[in-house]
Structure formats: C-alpha cells, structure tokens
Scaffold this active site. Structure first.
Site, mmCIF file in Angstrom:
data_model
loop_
_atom_site.group_PDB
_atom_site.id
_atom_site.type_symbol
_atom_site.label_atom_id
_atom_site.label_comp_id
_atom_site.label_asym_id
_atom_site.label_seq_id
_atom_site.Cartn_x
_atom_site.Cartn_y
_atom_site.Cartn_z
ATOM 1 N N HIS A 120 0.857 -1.182 0.000
ATOM 2 C CA HIS A 120 0.000 0.000 0.000
ATOM 3 C C HIS A 120 0.893 1.231 0.000
ATOM 4 O O HIS A 120 1.708 1.422 0.899
ATOM 5 C CB HIS A 120 -0.930 0.010 1.212
ATOM 6 N N CYS A 121 0.729 2.081 -1.005
ATOM 7 C CA CYS A 121 1.528 3.299 -1.127
ATOM 8 C C CYS A 121 0.768 4.457 -0.504
ATOM 9 O O CYS A 121 -0.313 4.836 -0.981
ATOM 10 C CB CYS A 121 1.837 3.590 -2.602
ATOM 11 N N PHE A 122 1.312 5.038 0.555
ATOM 12 C CA PHE A 122 0.634 6.127 1.243
ATOM 13 C C PHE A 122 0.698 7.430 0.449
ATOM 14 O O PHE A 122 -0.177 8.286 0.591
ATOM 15 C CB PHE A 122 1.245 6.324 2.632
ATOM 16 N N GLY A 125 -2.091 6.917 -1.894
ATOM 17 C CA GLY A 125 -3.328 6.623 -1.190
ATOM 18 C C GLY A 125 -4.027 5.372 -1.647
ATOM 19 O O GLY A 125 -5.214 5.176 -1.343
#
Length: 277
Positions: A120-122, A125
């Site tokens: 999951h890439c913050f 998002g």
C-alpha cells in the site's frame, strides 16, 4: 488495533498532501530562483541554457506527476473476488493466507481484495498491484531523477548566490547542522536556510524512490510481489523474466519510458487475471 488503523488512515491523507506541497515548492524554486540565477545572461532576457534546463525540468516533473496520476487512476483491484469488506481480528490470518495463496490480498485501508498486491503506497493513497505497478515504477524513476536534478541545481544555486564551496566532501554533511545554528543566530538568510532544507528533502526522497524502483523491478522480473516475499511465500515464476516484465510494462514499454501513457491494455489485464485465478 483501532489506534493503529487511525494512524494509518491519517498517514494515508497526509502523505499525498506532503508530496503535492513538495512538488509545488520544487517547481517554484526551480523557475523563480535556481534557473534564472544560475543561467542568467545580462545580454539576453532568455538564453539557450535557460530554455534547455527549463525544458529538462518540465519533462522530468511532468512525467513524475503524470505517472503519479496514472497510479491513482488505475487502482489495482480484483473485481472477480467478493472478499469481506472488513477483516475482524479473528479472521485476519486466514483471510491473508487464503488470498496470498491465490495471488490476492485484502487491504484494510482500501477495503478491497487486491490482485497481485505488492504494498500500500501512502503517497498515492492506494495499493500497488496488477494494474498500476508499471506506473508506480515509472513514478519512482522520474521522482528520483527529478530530485537528483534539483539537488544538483540547488548546490549550484548556493554556490552562485551565497559563495558556498562544495569542493570538500564534508561540506554537504555539515551544511544542515551549521545552517540551523547560523539561522537561529541570524547569520543565515531565510531563503538560504530553506534551500538547504530542501536539498536534504530531495536527497531523502530521491534515494527512497531509487531504492523502491530497484526493488520493484527485481521483484517483477522474478514474478513475485513484496507482499508475498514478506510473508515468506515461495512463488513459482510465471515465465521467463522477459515475460514477467512484459506483463507489467506492456509491449509498448519504450513509449512508457518517455510518456505517462497506458501501455498495458485491458486484454493483458484480463489475461493476467486468469493466470492468478
């Protein structure tokens, strides 16, 4: 558990804002301070060096932003799976094991079953997986290149405007702590201190993105995801490394290197879905 999810959701909202703010500041510094100061020509309002470096910077940052948008526009979700909308603490391990076994993973932040989920890439998002891995890799490539380019011009700007010599390799290592001390003593202008801070921001982001890029290309070539590697799952490669790279980058991969356009068609996505079923 609730507090941890709250922190992750907060990070999921702050990270994109941080990236867009840093991009805006970088754009302003380049066109209003760095390029005019370094390549200023008294005999002409605009010279060839200014145009060349301005065009180079625009090419890099527009590709970085373009692939950033494409990563968000094409979310990696598996519509074939009717996974649970929420994971309770009692079923987390079983759900993860089930979807990892079938090449899928349930993301608690996205609340979706992700096909070929990597992580999951913050900053974007959303999750990186089957449909946006190619855009994420190119986003990392151009972001790291842009940061390196800005770092070089930032050093040149400090040399031209403030006569800071970088001939000694230790200068860069001691630049930040000395600048902090001199700034609070009133001996360093605010703009100079801000540029020094941005140098280290670009260095940190550039190295992080370069590391992500190398890691992702290696995993893609092996036909494996970071999620599977972290869980210790041994995955049989779908085919040769050329085939694995082609599944992610598409046949028109050369076009994807210079333009943030879609190079993986829907048919390839559908074929990839069948392979993971």
């Amino acid at each position: 558990m609730y507090l941890k999810m709250l922190k992750l959701r907060l990070l999921n909202a702050i990270a994109p804002a941080y990236f867009l703010t840093a991009t805006t500041v970088t754009f302003a510094l380049q066109f209003y301070f760095f390029i005019p100061a370094i390549f200023e020509n008294p005999d002409a309002r605009i010279n060839s060096s200014t145009l060349l470096h301005g065009a180079a910077f625009l090419f890099l940052i527009l590709n970085a932003l373009g692939n950033y948008v494409m990563t968000i526009r094409f979310p990696a979700a598996s519509v074939q799976d009717a996974g649970p909308l929420l994971c309770s603490p009692l079923c987390t391990d079983r759900v993860d094991a089930h979807y990892l076994l079938n090449g899928r993973h349930f993301c608690k932040l996205c609340k979706k079953v992700i096909l070929r989920r990597d992580h999951h890439c913050f900053f974007t998002g959303n999750c990186i997986g089957n449909r946006n891995m190619r855009y994420f890799i190119m986003f990392c490539v151009y972001t790291s290149t842009t940061c390196l380019y800005c770092l070089v011009l930032g050093v040149a700007y400090l040399t031209v405007e403030y006569s800071i010599s970088f001939e000694n390799p230790l200068t860069f290592l001691t630049l930040l702590p000395l600048s902090v001390g001199y700034f609070f003593l009133g001996a360093v202008p605010g703009l100079q201190f801000f540029v020094v801070l941005m140098l280290y921001v670009w260095l940190g982001i550039g190295l992080t993105c370069a590391g992500f890029c190398c890691q992702q290309i290696l995993l893609v070539a092996r036909g494996q995801t970071w999620c599977q590697l972290r869980k210790g799952q041994v995955v049989q490669t779908r085919g040769p490394w050329r085939s694995n790279l082609s599944d992610v980058f598409g046949r028109q991969w050369v076009l994807g290197l210079i333009l943030p356009v879609q190079t993986v068609g829907r048919l390839q996505d559908h074929a990839a879905d069948k392979k993971d079923s």
